[in-house]
Design a protein around this motif. Structure first.
Motif, mmCIF file in Angstrom:
data_model
loop_
_atom_site.group_PDB
_atom_site.id
_atom_site.type_symbol
_atom_site.label_atom_id
_atom_site.label_comp_id
_atom_site.label_asym_id
_atom_site.label_seq_id
_atom_site.Cartn_x
_atom_site.Cartn_y
_atom_site.Cartn_z
ATOM 1 N N ASP A 1 31.415 20.471 11.441
ATOM 2 C CA ASP A 1 30.793 21.110 12.412
ATOM 3 C C ASP A 1 29.066 21.059 12.045
ATOM 4 O O ASP A 1 28.361 21.106 12.855
ATOM 5 C CB ASP A 1 31.213 22.277 12.593
ATOM 6 N N LEU A 2 28.767 20.452 10.628
ATOM 7 C CA LEU A 2 27.435 20.471 10.339
ATOM 8 C C LEU A 2 26.695 19.295 11.317
ATOM 9 O O LEU A 2 27.258 18.388 11.630
ATOM 10 C CB LEU A 2 27.198 20.172 9.067
ATOM 11 N N PRO A 3 25.458 19.471 11.766
ATOM 12 C CA PRO A 3 24.890 18.842 12.701
ATOM 13 C C PRO A 3 23.957 17.694 12.159
ATOM 14 O O PRO A 3 22.815 17.365 12.444
ATOM 15 C CB PRO A 3 24.121 19.686 13.540
ATOM 16 N N TYR A 4 24.676 16.710 11.323
ATOM 17 C CA TYR A 4 24.099 15.629 10.586
ATOM 18 C C TYR A 4 24.874 14.380 10.930
ATOM 19 O O TYR A 4 26.200 14.334 11.292
ATOM 20 C CB TYR A 4 24.044 15.794 9.115
ATOM 21 N N GLU B 1 0.765 -1.206 -0.097
ATOM 22 C CA GLU B 1 0.061 0.061 0.071
ATOM 23 C C GLU B 1 0.732 1.204 -0.040
ATOM 24 O O GLU B 1 2.080 1.246 0.625
ATOM 25 C CB GLU B 1 -1.110 0.015 1.212
ATOM 26 N N GLU B 2 0.569 2.271 -0.687
ATOM 27 C CA GLU B 2 1.120 3.436 -0.716
ATOM 28 C C GLU B 2 1.397 3.940 0.544
ATOM 29 O O GLU B 2 0.560 4.251 1.241
ATOM 30 C CB GLU B 2 0.547 4.634 -1.666
ATOM 31 N N ILE B 3 2.527 4.300 0.933
ATOM 32 C CA ILE B 3 3.015 4.824 2.311
ATOM 33 C C ILE B 3 3.288 6.456 2.377
ATOM 34 O O ILE B 3 3.946 6.763 1.461
ATOM 35 C CB ILE B 3 4.223 3.915 2.874
ATOM 36 N N VAL B 4 2.715 6.554 3.022
ATOM 37 C CA VAL B 4 2.975 8.252 3.263
ATOM 38 C C VAL B 4 3.787 8.479 4.663
ATOM 39 O O VAL B 4 3.167 8.380 5.642
ATOM 40 C CB VAL B 4 1.658 9.162 3.324
ATOM 41 N N THR B 5 4.876 8.892 4.478
ATOM 42 C CA THR B 5 5.770 9.129 5.658
ATOM 43 C C THR B 5 5.864 10.518 6.173
ATOM 44 O O THR B 5 6.239 11.375 5.459
ATOM 45 C CB THR B 5 7.083 8.626 5.597
ATOM 46 N N GLU B 6 5.421 10.642 7.206
ATOM 47 C CA GLU B 6 5.574 12.186 7.815
ATOM 48 C C GLU B 6 6.996 12.349 8.190
ATOM 49 O O GLU B 6 7.691 11.938 8.905
ATOM 50 C CB GLU B 6 4.799 12.120 9.194
ATOM 51 N N VAL B 7 7.600 13.225 7.324
ATOM 52 C CA VAL B 7 9.034 13.666 7.547
ATOM 53 C C VAL B 7 9.057 15.192 7.632
ATOM 54 O O VAL B 7 8.520 16.000 7.014
ATOM 55 C CB VAL B 7 9.798 13.409 5.854
ATOM 56 N N THR B 8 9.859 15.573 8.657
ATOM 57 C CA THR B 8 10.255 16.815 9.021
ATOM 58 C C THR B 8 11.200 17.344 8.247
ATOM 59 O O THR B 8 12.368 16.909 8.052
ATOM 60 C CB THR B 8 10.697 17.034 10.370
ATOM 61 N N VAL B 9 10.887 18.302 7.143
ATOM 62 C CA VAL B 9 11.844 18.857 6.243
ATOM 63 C C VAL B 9 12.258 20.330 6.700
ATOM 64 O O VAL B 9 11.593 21.304 6.674
ATOM 65 C CB VAL B 9 11.066 18.971 4.765
ATOM 66 N N ASN B 10 13.486 20.349 6.947
ATOM 67 C CA ASN B 10 14.225 21.523 7.528
ATOM 68 C C ASN B 10 14.935 22.438 6.403
ATOM 69 O O ASN B 10 15.607 21.913 5.766
ATOM 70 C CB ASN B 10 15.041 21.179 8.798
ATOM 71 N N VAL B 11 14.627 23.619 6.332
ATOM 72 C CA VAL B 11 15.371 24.467 5.423
ATOM 73 C C VAL B 11 16.328 25.199 6.188
ATOM 74 O O VAL B 11 15.998 26.036 7.180
ATOM 75 C CB VAL B 11 14.499 25.419 4.738
ATOM 76 N N VAL B 12 17.644 24.708 6.189
ATOM 77 C CA VAL B 12 18.765 25.356 6.949
ATOM 78 C C VAL B 12 19.913 25.857 6.089
ATOM 79 O O VAL B 12 19.973 25.250 4.921
ATOM 80 C CB VAL B 12 19.133 24.652 8.102
ATOM 81 N N GLU B 13 20.464 26.887 6.540
ATOM 82 C CA GLU B 13 21.913 27.106 6.030
ATOM 83 C C GLU B 13 23.029 26.563 6.894
ATOM 84 O O GLU B 13 22.657 26.601 8.126
ATOM 85 C CB GLU B 13 22.118 28.530 5.599
ATOM 86 N N GLY B 14 24.057 26.049 6.276
ATOM 87 C CA GLY B 14 24.988 25.713 7.258
ATOM 88 C C GLY B 14 25.640 26.584 8.173
ATOM 89 O O GLY B 14 25.942 28.086 7.568
#
Length: 465
Positions: free
Chosen positions: A54-57, A34-47
């Motif tokens: 030092d990037l927080p990933y 079944e088609e899955i819709v994942t709730e994903v938080t998409v952040n727009v950030v500049e490094g």
């Protein structure tokens, strides 16, 4: 219309790759979840300023990806693994995320760069793994005036990109995701022989020895069946030291300078540049061994310490492995190893009888639209390709032992990690749908994983510091 399949295929950038896979991807619909819709938080950030480290990933691990055809379109799945995935894997559970688009065009350390994760915004996006969710997130973006064509990272402070139908090279900072500069190419070749012809740069080559960028032109019009509407190769040369366009270099009688897949530049240790040109896949109605050289795959060369082509160097690796009689030759997915050795996936099996049967109808003018589309699918999407080792200096090629046949036209993805190579494979006949690892030291290939749920395997993003 007889060329409908090619009209669909001939669209900008990544969508071209997606649509050519449509016929093959339909294999998965019978067992589609079944088609899955994942709730994903998409952040727009500049490094932040400072080091890229030092990037927080998340800075280690693996992101496997796939594309799934659904009744409403296409879904892209990604799934993060702290250890390298193996065996049969499911990309729709665990750390899974789904997007309207996910097609990294270059990988740099623990970051990936490509077009927007949705299908609405024109932007150069940076992707990373969020340490809180262990999911892919949008980790910075630069707005664009047209679709992204290609991007390449030079170092922590400098990346370059091109956009659709625009004769310029753009510079940006991949750490801060800030635009730096546009380098216009006012005298770059712009082919304009057919209606609505576009001129774009989908392949970027950086030669570190003299800090120059080489941009092979892809010129295309929607009114012809082929992907490349010229008979020569044009490469623009940009000097990054002076940040100026320098010249156009031309190689006659070769076409379509793309590798597909990750568009890995092939530059050897001395600075020799090798460019894989695709030819026309017989879409120009030039079939088999009598087709002109420009219609077939070729590797061409710009020598070290030069910005001009070597007119005496032209090599067809498919011919070398014995398939010069193939109706349409394919050679894609190129990646450079070391000491003059590169790797590509190429035609490695004779055409099935049905191809010759349909060609006879084409020659007599009795082929139907349905049969023509069947012929096109057999020629481009059949799992009749295998990964091969190519000696660029000796101009020889040999198939890699242990690698299965694959449909390598749409997603011939290849990566080099710690001296070994990861090659994507897809073959509905034997269930191959994932990645193999090849070790040049042992000349052995072993299966890494197969995707059993989530669609057709696409990228394998290896995070490294």
């Amino acid at each position: 219309m007889r060329f409908q399949i090619f009209s669909v295929m001939k669209v900008n950038g990544n969508i071209k790759n997606i649509m050519t896979l449509l016929t093959v991807a339909m294999v998965f619909l019978a067992c589609e979840p079944e088609e899955i819709v994942t709730e994903v938080t998409v952040n727009v950030v500049e490094g932040p300023g400072g080091s890229i480290s030092d990037l927080p990933y998340v800075k280690s691990g693996f992101v496997a990806a796939s594309i799934l055809s659904t009744p409403t379109g296409f879904s892209y799945f990604t799934n993060y693994f702290s250890e390298r995935p193996s065996g049969n894997i499911d990309l729709t559970t665990g750390n899974a995320a789904s997007f309207g688009n996910y097609f990294p065009q270059t990988i740099y350390k623990f970051l990936a760069f490509g077009a927007s994760l949705d299908t609405e915004n024109l932007e150069l996006s940076r992707y990373a793994v969020d340490p809180e969710t262990n999911q892919i997130t949008r980790a910075g973006a630069i707005p664009l005036s047209a679709n992204l064509s290609q991007v390449l990272i030079i170092n922590d402070e400098l990346g370059v990109y091109t956009i659709f139908d625009t004769p310029s090279l753009f510079l940006f900072n991949p750490t801060t995701m800030q635009f730096i500069e546009e380098i216009p190419m006012p005298n770059a070749v712009q082919v304009d022989v057919l209606p609505n012809q576009t001129n774009s740069y989908f392949h970027i080559i950086h030669r570190i020895q003299d800090n120059r960028i080489f941009l092979p032109l892809t010129t295309n019009s929607g009114v012809s069946p082929q992907f490349y509407d010229a008979e020569d190769i044009y490469v623009e040369v940009v000097n990054l030291n002076t940040r100026t366009w320098e010249k156009t270099v031309v190689f006659s009688q070769a076409t379509y300078p793309l590798t597909r897949g990750m568009e890995n530049p092939m530059v050897d240790e001395e600075g020799n540049i090798f460019i894989l040109t695709q030819g026309q896949y017989s879409l120009d109605f030039q079939f088999g061994p009598t087709a002109p050289a420009r219609s077939r795959p070729q590797i061409i060369k710009i020598p070290a310490n030069s910005t001009d082509f070597d007119s005496d160097y032209s090599f067809n690796p498919v011919n070398f492995i014995g398939f010069e009689n193939s109706v349409a030759q394919l050679c894609t997915g190129a990646i450079y190893g070391e000491n003059g050795i590169a790797y590509m996936v190429m035609t490695a099996e004779a055409d099935v009888p049905r191809v010759n049967e349909l060609l006879a109808k084409l020659a007599m003018g009795t082929i139907t639209d349905e049969e023509f589309n069947e012929l096109a699918n057999l020629v481009t999407n059949s799992p009749n390709m295998r990964w091969a080792q190519v000696d660029l200096n000796a101009q020889t090629a040999e198939l890699i032992p242990g690698m299965p046949f694959t449909a390598g036209f749409s997603y011939p993805l290849s990566y080099k990690v710690d001296g070994k190579f990861l090659f994507q494979t897809f073959n509905p006949n034997d269930g191959s749908n994932g990645y193999y690892e090849y070790d040049p030291a042992t000349n052995m290939a072993t299966n890494v994983y197969n995707i059993e749920n989530g669609g057709v395997a696409t990228h394998l993003f290896v995070l490294q510091e």
